[in-house]
Design an enzyme around this catalytic site. Structure first.
Site, short mmCIF file in Angstrom:
data_model
loop_
_atom_site.label_atom_id
_atom_site.label_comp_id
_atom_site.label_asym_id
_atom_site.label_seq_id
_atom_site.Cartn_x
_atom_site.Cartn_y
_atom_site.Cartn_z
N ASP A 71 -8.61 -8.95 7.08
CA ASP A 71 -7.19 -8.65 6.93
C ASP A 71 -6.51 -9.78 6.17
O ASP A 71 -5.85 -10.63 6.75
CB ASP A 71 -6.56 -8.47 8.32
CG ASP A 71 -5.23 -7.75 8.23
OD1 ASP A 71 -4.88 -7.28 7.14
OD2 ASP A 71 -4.54 -7.67 9.27
N TYR A 131 -16.88 -9.53 -1.89
CA TYR A 131 -17.51 -8.29 -1.42
C TYR A 131 -17.53 -7.16 -2.45
O TYR A 131 -18.03 -6.08 -2.18
CB TYR A 131 -16.86 -7.79 -0.13
CG TYR A 131 -15.36 -7.59 -0.22
CD1 TYR A 131 -14.81 -6.62 -1.05
CD2 TYR A 131 -14.49 -8.37 0.54
CE1 TYR A 131 -13.45 -6.43 -1.13
CE2 TYR A 131 -13.12 -8.20 0.45
CZ TYR A 131 -12.60 -7.23 -0.38
OH TYR A 131 -11.25 -7.06 -0.47
N LYS A 161 -11.07 1.92 10.97
CA LYS A 161 -10.08 0.97 11.47
C LYS A 161 -10.11 0.85 12.99
O LYS A 161 -10.44 1.81 13.69
CB LYS A 161 -8.66 1.43 11.04
CG LYS A 161 -8.47 1.56 9.56
CD LYS A 161 -8.33 0.23 8.86
CE LYS A 161 -6.97 -0.36 9.05
NZ LYS A 161 -5.97 0.15 8.11
N CYS A 173 25.17 17.68 7.51
CA CYS A 173 24.68 16.42 6.92
C CYS A 173 25.69 15.31 7.22
O CYS A 173 26.87 15.46 6.90
CB CYS A 173 24.50 16.60 5.42
SG CYS A 173 24.21 15.03 4.56
N CYS A 211 25.72 15.88 -2.59
CA CYS A 211 25.51 14.99 -1.45
C CYS A 211 25.35 13.54 -1.94
O CYS A 211 24.40 13.22 -2.65
CB CYS A 211 24.28 15.40 -0.65
SG CYS A 211 23.96 14.25 0.71
N LYS A 218 -13.86 -5.68 7.91
CA LYS A 218 -12.74 -5.51 6.99
C LYS A 218 -11.75 -6.65 7.23
O LYS A 218 -11.05 -6.68 8.24
CB LYS A 218 -12.06 -4.16 7.21
CG LYS A 218 -10.97 -3.88 6.20
CD LYS A 218 -10.53 -2.43 6.28
CE LYS A 218 -9.51 -2.08 5.21
NZ LYS A 218 -8.28 -2.83 5.32
N CYS A 256 27.49 14.26 3.71
CA CYS A 256 28.40 15.07 2.90
C CYS A 256 28.99 16.25 3.68
O CYS A 256 29.82 16.98 3.15
CB CYS A 256 27.70 15.59 1.65
SG CYS A 256 26.43 16.84 1.97
N GLU A 305 -19.51 -3.71 6.69
CA GLU A 305 -18.88 -5.02 6.47
C GLU A 305 -17.60 -5.14 7.28
O GLU A 305 -16.83 -4.19 7.34
CB GLU A 305 -18.53 -5.16 4.97
CG GLU A 305 -19.64 -4.71 4.04
CD GLU A 305 -19.29 -4.86 2.56
OE1 GLU A 305 -18.19 -5.35 2.25
OE2 GLU A 305 -20.15 -4.49 1.73
N CYS A 361 19.63 18.84 4.06
CA CYS A 361 21.02 18.97 3.66
C CYS A 361 21.06 19.95 2.50
O CYS A 361 20.27 19.85 1.56
CB CYS A 361 21.53 17.60 3.23
SG CYS A 361 23.00 17.68 2.22
S1 IVH Z 1 -14.07 -2.79 -0.62
C1 IVH Z 1 -13.36 0.19 -3.91
N1 IVH Z 1 -14.76 -4.39 1.33
O1 IVH Z 1 -9.38 -3.51 2.35
C2 IVH Z 1 -13.47 -0.57 -2.66
N2 IVH Z 1 -12.43 -4.02 0.97
O2 IVH Z 1 -8.23 -0.73 2.17
C3 IVH Z 1 -12.63 -1.79 -2.64
N3 IVH Z 1 -10.96 -5.29 2.44
O3 IVH Z 1 -7.86 -3.63 -0.81
C4 IVH Z 1 -12.52 -2.46 -1.36
N4 IVH Z 1 -12.55 -6.33 3.56
O4 IVH Z 1 -8.15 -5.83 0.46
C5 IVH Z 1 -13.74 -3.81 0.68
N5 IVH Z 1 -15.54 -5.82 2.97
C6 IVH Z 1 -14.52 -5.25 2.32
C7 IVH Z 1 -13.16 -5.51 2.65
C8 IVH Z 1 -12.14 -4.86 1.95
C9 IVH Z 1 -11.24 -6.17 3.41
C10 IVH Z 1 -9.59 -4.88 2.05
C11 IVH Z 1 -9.28 -5.01 0.58
C12 IVH Z 1 -8.93 -3.64 0.10
C13 IVH Z 1 -8.57 -2.94 1.36
C14 IVH Z 1 -8.87 -1.46 1.21
#
Ligand code: IVH
Length: 697
Positions: free
Chosen positions: A127, A234, A322, A416, A446, A125, A419, A123, A440
């Site tokens: 932002d 999701y 990432k 330091c 301190c 991710k 201090c 999926e 320190c």
């Molecule tokens: S699953 C237990 N799916 O990424 C799993 N997260 O680093 C829960 N996010 O807090 C997250 N797209 O805000 C999941 N397709 C996706 C996502 C996603 C974005 C974000 C989400 C989460 C963060 C985790």
């Protein structure tokens, strides 16, 4: 059509129900399918009629009323929402090799053979910021931010204004279901919003994510309504039942219920397929209408997800792959030294301000002197700065071609700066090597350490005292009003009147002083996990503090155990606490100054016992010490251990008087003999599964 003034209450109720359904259907045609079936003018007439009826019959306004989409009255402050199922985060990986490792790790944990198929969803991710939506009988009743994962803010009125979020779910839905997903802003809306901000003389947002977060946390939902936010579903939290067997089926259901699910999501059966998906999405990234910062892989089958469980705050069954961080070049103007609460001297790069991935960066950590030496970083150098997500900016390398003449190799101060005590690099007893950090040696004398400890103490994840910010701590400390945590609770008695009264200080008044005293009073009752985190024990952060609080339950139990001779042993069995953390905790409690300060603090406050996870308390093995030995047949050793720990048991490596139960499989040898000698209870794998209620597996 009847005039609104002539409607009876019964007719009004019927018509409001019809309008809610009809308008929601048009919203779906318009916003989700991009295919409206009526003109804008006709749509507006429906909404006007709805509003007119509601104005005459305010008691009949429905939970799914379309008028809620434009925003309810402004709130004073957001209420808190405790997440029944915590909102977790994901572990990050950055390379194809790590994708293979992730798949291998999952297979090993589950005991899968080479030819057993293991499917994942892949999926994008998004932002944005995650939100949890609670539906009861299909009706949206509450929406919350993630917050710290355990507790978020109630932003229901704001989330109601987002068109992608159904107020009423379609079709068959469980009685209770929490849908989770990402609130985000498109590039187009972001740019339009920033133009409006600038025209109004307000600050522009740094990026769409900040803009979305700022919009969703508006106290006036009308502002949120005007900001055009979106939502992708999701994941889920609490649910009265799970109507699917896989993540893939679940996403399908979300779509049927009326949510928007990202259409780019795919199912993949191998690490190679995951990597191909990642590369494909990376290519599409620049042309997508919203920001993404990577892709997420999730084990598809929900039964396998359940077996895999969690480590600390992240699931074992999912990972975030990432994209590489964004980079920019700038000049290193100076190196400052920051003294932290544990005395570590951290060199911090003072940079010529530069924009990296939409955010202005002025400082970057240089970690320690080895890091500086290894990269040969010098004041005056041009450097490459990198920012990845929420991570602190880093200096990746120096650009040697741009080095000016007459630069000097950097040397850390040996005293330091706060201090004047010697700052030294200790030798690690285990490895015989010098530690990377220079510390320190001033300890309690301190001032920099004391101030940082106090700042940590009042911080958001600790005592969270509103109105006692970093500036105030520094000023009160400098004037001798505040030396240690217990003093905070004496501020009111000592400094509400007289020559040093807080209300008479610069930047303060009667109102703000009274607010501060009130905020402090509210924190005289404090949760055990917050107290433990506040103590500032080395290596003990929020997560470890929570683990400790849940394991020991009450303050007296925890503090008594830590002052016993075998404190280290009682920490050993807690999942997530390793030897280094254990030693740091023991060191803290072995120091008389710390105990004295703690006792003075405890005299001022009341510590609330930790909430225990309900499932764990009910389990038959909660609080028991268990040893596994021999071969297990239904699950791997790692899985057995993780399962036991998730039920509140401690898992030990060897049998002793303190062991409550030994689980034996074929081939068990000396541990079984030891258990028999000591009279410790013994069960086989079947018996163990029955005990923990997993025997159907
Ligand atoms: S699953 C237990 N799916 O990424 C799993 N997260 O680093 C829960 N996010 O807090 C997250 N797209 O805000 C999941 N397709 C996706 C996502 C996603 C974005 C974000 C989400 C989460 C963060 C985790």
């Amino acid at each position: 059509m009847k005039d609104v003034a002539e409607l009876s209450a019964k007719e009004a109720a019927l018509e409001l129900a019809r309008l809610a359904r009809e308008i929601a259907a048009h919203d779906r045609h318009y916003y989700q399918d991009d295919a409206p079936v009526i003109s804008d003018a006709d749509y507006d007439r429906l909404r006007q009629r709805n509003s007119a009826i509601e104005a005459r019959f305010p008691d009949l306004v429905r939970g799914d009323s379309p008028s809620l989409r434009v925003g309810a009255a402004p709130a004073e402050k957001f209420g808190k929402v405790v997440h029944g199922v915590p909102m977790l985060s994901l572990d990050n990986i950055f390379s194809a090799a790590e994708v293979h490792e992730f798949c291998q790790r999952v297979r090993r944990f589950l005991g899968f053979a080479e030819d057993d198929t293991l499917s994942f969803t892949a999926e994008p991710k998004i932002d944005g910021l995650s939100a949890s939506l609670r539906y009861e009988n299909g009706l949206l009743v509450q929406g919350a931010t993630r917050g710290d994962g355990s507790e978020g803010e109630d932003i229901t009125a704001n989330l109601r204004t987002i068109r992608d979020i159904p107020l009423q779910l379609q079709g068959d839905v469980p009685k209770l279901f929490e849908v989770r997903g990402e609130v985000y802003m498109t590039h187009q809306s972001f740019e339009a919003l920033n133009r409006r901000q600038e025209e109004a003389g307000r600050d522009a947002f740094a990026n769409p994510r900040n803009a979305a977060a700022g919009s969703v946390r508006q106290l006036d939902p009308k502002i949120t309504a005007a900001r055009s936010l979106h939502f992708f579903a999701y994941a889920w939290g609490a649910a009265s039942e799970l109507p699917a067997q896989s993540q893939w089926q679940m996403l399908e259901l979300f779509r049927n219920w009326g949510f928007v699910v990202n259409p780019l999501i795919r199912r993949c059966d191998s690490p190679e397929a995951l990597i191909a998906f990642y590369e494909d999405i990376a290519h599409q990234r620049a042309s997508l209408p919203y920001d993404i910062d990577g892709v997420v892989y999730k084990v598809d089958r929900l039964d396998l997800q359940e077996r895999l469980g969690f480590v600390s705050r992240s699931p074992r069954w999912a990972v975030a792959h990432k994209f590489p961080a964004e980079q920019a070049e700038t000049v290193l103007e100076d190196i400052a030294i920051f003294v932290g609460r544990t005395g570590v001297l951290t060199p911090v790069a003072q940079l010529k301000p530069v924009t990296v991935g939409g955010v202005v960066v002025r400082n970057a950590t240089l970690h320690n002197e080895d890091y500086i030496a290894e990269k040969d970083i010098r004041v005056g150098d041009t450097v490459v700065v990198q920012r990845a997500g929420d991570v602190i900016p880093q200096i990746v390398r120096v650009v040697p071609e741009h080095r000016p003449r007459h630069t000097h190799v950097y040397h850390m101060p040996e005293l330091c700066p706060a201090c004047g005590s010697h700052a030294v690099r200790e030798t690690d007893e285990r490895t015989g090597k010098k530690e990377a950090a220079r510390r320190c040696t001033g300890g309690l004398i301190c001032p920099a350490q004391a101030v940082e400890r106090l700042k940590h103490f009042v911080g958001r994840e600790a005592f969270d005292i509103e109105g006692l910010g970093e500036k105030a701590i520094e000023a009160f400390f400098a004037d001798g009003m505040l030396k240690e945590p217990a003093d905070i609770f004496a501020l009111k008695a000592r400094f509400s009147e007289g020559p040093q009264a807080i209300a008479t200080r610069e930047g303060w008044g009667a109102k703000s002083a009274a607010n501060l005293f009130a905020a402090i009073e509210r924190r005289r009752k404090i949760a055990l996990e917050r107290l433990i985190n506040a103590l500032g024990i080395r290596h003990v952060g929020e997560t470890t503090a929570r683990l400790l609080a849940r394991s020991f339950h009450t303050a007296p139990a925890f503090f008594a155990a830590m002052q016993e001779a075998d404190a280290a042993r009682s920490l050993e069995g807690i999942s997530g606490i390793g030897p280094i953390v254990g030693e740091a905790i023991c060191d803290f409690f072995a120091e008389p100054h710390n105990l004295a300060a703690l006792h003075r603090l405890l005299a001022e406050i009341e510590v609330l016992p930790a909430a225990e996870p309900r499932a764990a308390v009910q389990s038959a093995v909660y609080g028991k010490t268990v040893v596994f030995t021999g071969t297990l047949e239904k699950m791997t050793r790692a899985e057995a251990k993780a399962r036991a720990q998730s039920l509140g048991a401690k898992v030990a490596g060897s049998v002793s008087k303190k062991t409550d139960l030994v689980v034996v499989g074929p081939g068990a040898g000396s541990k079984r003999a030891e258990a028999e000698k000591l009279g410790v209870a013994i069960v086989d794998e079947e018996g163990w599964l029955r005990l923990i209620g997993d025997s159907e597996k």
